[in-house]
Enzyme design. Structure first.
Site, short mmCIF file in Angstrom:
data_model
loop_
_atom_site.label_atom_id
_atom_site.label_comp_id
_atom_site.label_asym_id
_atom_site.label_seq_id
_atom_site.Cartn_x
_atom_site.Cartn_y
_atom_site.Cartn_z
N HIS A 46 0.83 -1.20 0.00
CA HIS A 46 0.00 0.00 0.00
C HIS A 46 0.88 1.26 0.00
O HIS A 46 0.61 2.22 -0.74
CB HIS A 46 -0.91 -0.03 1.23
CG HIS A 46 -1.83 1.13 1.37
ND1 HIS A 46 -2.87 1.37 0.50
CD2 HIS A 46 -1.87 2.12 2.30
CE1 HIS A 46 -3.51 2.47 0.88
NE2 HIS A 46 -2.92 2.94 1.96
N GLN A 66 4.00 1.57 -1.08
CA GLN A 66 4.65 1.68 -2.38
C GLN A 66 3.67 2.21 -3.43
O GLN A 66 4.04 3.00 -4.29
CB GLN A 66 5.22 0.33 -2.81
CG GLN A 66 6.48 -0.07 -2.09
CD GLN A 66 7.63 0.84 -2.40
OE1 GLN A 66 8.25 1.40 -1.50
NE2 GLN A 66 7.95 1.03 -3.65
N HIS A 110 1.15 4.22 -2.88
CA HIS A 110 1.01 5.66 -2.64
C HIS A 110 2.17 6.42 -3.27
O HIS A 110 1.98 7.46 -3.91
CB HIS A 110 0.95 5.96 -1.14
CG HIS A 110 -0.42 5.95 -0.57
ND1 HIS A 110 -1.29 7.01 -0.69
CD2 HIS A 110 -1.08 5.00 0.13
CE1 HIS A 110 -2.42 6.72 -0.10
NE2 HIS A 110 -2.33 5.50 0.40
#
Length: 106
Positions: A79, A81, A83
């Site tokens: 998650h 990464q 973003h």
């Protein structure tokens, strides 16, 4: 266990700084839409600083793995990464949008 805490902390740092960058980028687009091009460019600079912080967090994970430290893959890290990658893509697109606004303004 301490490595897991470090990975989680790093993931949260990635999320924090990527989120801050995305917020600055959205503000940059809004400023450009309103013709405030200096403000837009300033917001881009803010986003670059946040992305630099996120990059340092990511690099710490990569360096640890290169030293042989096992990095446990988790949904949180994926998650984080995600973003970061979205923020980087957004930076490129917003930079181009601001360029187009500047070109139209001339």
């Amino acid at each position: 266990m301490s490595t897991l805490v470090t990975v989680e902390q790093t993931a949260f740092q990635l999320i924090l700084h990527a989120g801050n960058a995305k917020s600055s980028l959205m503000e940059a687009m809004q400023a450009a839409r309103e013709g405030k091009l200096d403000e837009a460019n300033s917001k881009i600079d803010e986003a670059k600083i946040e992305l630099n912080h996120a990059h340092h967090a990511q690099t710490s994970l990569i360096q640890g793995e290169a030293r042989g430290e096992k990095v446990e893959l988790s949904i949180l890290l994926i998650h984080a990464q995600d973003h970061l990658m979205n923020a980087l893509t957004m930076r490129d697109l917003v930079t181009e949008i601001i360029y187009l606004h500047e070109k139209l303004d001339k």
